[in-house]
Design an enzyme around this catalytic site. Structure first.
Site, PDB file in Angstrom:
ATOM      1  N   TYR A   1       0.831  -1.196   0.000  1.00 24.27           N
ATOM      2  CA  TYR A   1       0.000   0.000   0.000  1.00 24.27           C
ATOM      3  C   TYR A   1       0.872   1.254   0.000  1.00 24.27           C
ATOM      4  CZ  TYR A   1      -3.717   3.212   1.452  1.00 24.27           C
ATOM      5  OH  TYR A   1      -4.614   4.247   1.517  1.00 24.27           O
TER       6      TYR A   1
ATOM      7  N   ALA B   1       3.984   1.576  -1.024  1.00 28.11           N
ATOM      8  CA  ALA B   1       4.666   1.719  -2.306  1.00 28.11           C
ATOM      9  C   ALA B   1       3.724   2.271  -3.369  1.00 28.11           C
ATOM     10  CB  ALA B   1       5.230   0.367  -2.748  1.00 28.11           C
TER      11      ALA B   1
ATOM     12  N   LYS C   1       1.070   4.167  -2.939  1.00 29.56           N
ATOM     13  CA  LYS C   1       0.707   5.557  -2.686  1.00 29.56           C
ATOM     14  C   LYS C   1       1.905   6.500  -2.868  1.00 29.56           C
ATOM     15  CE  LYS C   1      -3.641   4.927  -1.827  1.00 29.56           C
ATOM     16  NZ  LYS C   1      -4.684   5.451  -2.751  1.00 29.56           N
TER      17      LYS C   1
END
Length: 249
Positions: free
Chosen positions: A149, A151, A153
């Protein structure tokens, strides 16, 4: 705030996306909601029947489906003036226990899906377009359990800034909202009671935000009042990113 025209929202049938759709309708803006959850889309259609809103199921990772949906949206409400990419998925698990397939899926929806939407929106815009991509404080800080998650974002942040750089001279603004702990449906499925205590203790305002507070920030970045803001990352996090040592327990 001065928001007008036609805004498309992915992940718009629940959580932050839904709150943004409601806020835009209150401003008199035409809204197209895209969401992978068919039941949630049907609820949106029933709830807002007769208003300037259309709701479609859509897989944001499918280029052909995205192009088709945006063409339908433009046919109904005119060219796009705004795009809000809220669609996203998350898992909370240690890196060594994260299956590669899960890692790929999260990046595909959160990052690649946002890119596909941004590209497709250009085809349906008029002379101006404001894009707001939803990242996360987990894309700006290494929160444990968020290897995929976080990475994805972090990728959304850099992608958005590159797009702002490349498209800024063509009537397109691209900005990012990075929510912190928000009391949204997705967060409620991820955060245990113990997680909530930890996040609350590390947030200077000592509470979770609500989806309406994020929607207000999104509307600002879409608005004419933000006309010279481009490539910016706005954290809506109660001070989470800025927190250092505190004397409070």
């Amino acid at each position: 705030m001065t928001v007008s025209g036609h805004v498309v929202i992915t992940g718009g049938a629940s959580g932050i996306g839904e709150a943004t759709a409601v806020a835009l309708l209150d401003e008199g803006v035409a809204v197209t909601v895209l969401d992978a959850d068919r039941d949630a889309v049907m609820r949106m259609e029933d709830r807002f029947e007769g208003e300037d809103i259309a709701a479609f199921t859509c897989d944001v990772t499918d280029e052909d489906e995205v192009a088709e949906r945006l063409a339908e949206a433009a046919g109904a409400f005119g060219p796009l003036t705004g795009l809000v990419n809220c669609a996203g998925i998350a898992r909370d698990m240690p890196a060594e226990k994260t299956p590669v397939e899960t890692f790929r899926q999260i990046l595909d929806v959160n990052l690649t899906g946002s890119f596909i939407m941004c590209q497709a929106a250009l085809e349906q815009m008029d002379d101006r377009l404001s894009i707001v991509n939803i990242a996360s404080v987990s894309g700006l800080r290494a929160n444990a359990g968020r290897v995929a998650y976080g990475a994805s974002k972090a990728g959304v942040v850099m992608m958005s800034q590159v797009l702002a750089n490349e498209w800024g001279g063509h009537g397109v603004r691209v900005n990012v909202i990075a929510p912190g702990p928000i009391d949204s449906p997705m967060v409620r499925t991820l955060h245990t009671a113990d997680d909530r205590k930890v996040w609350t203790s590390r947030t200077p305002m000592r509470r979770y935000g609500n989806v309406g507070e994020v929607a207000n920030a999104i509307l600002f970045l879409l608005s004419e009042e933000a006309s010279y803001i481009n490539g910016h990352v706005l954290a809506v996090d109660g001070g989470f990113l800025s927190a250092g040592i505190t004397t409070e327990g």
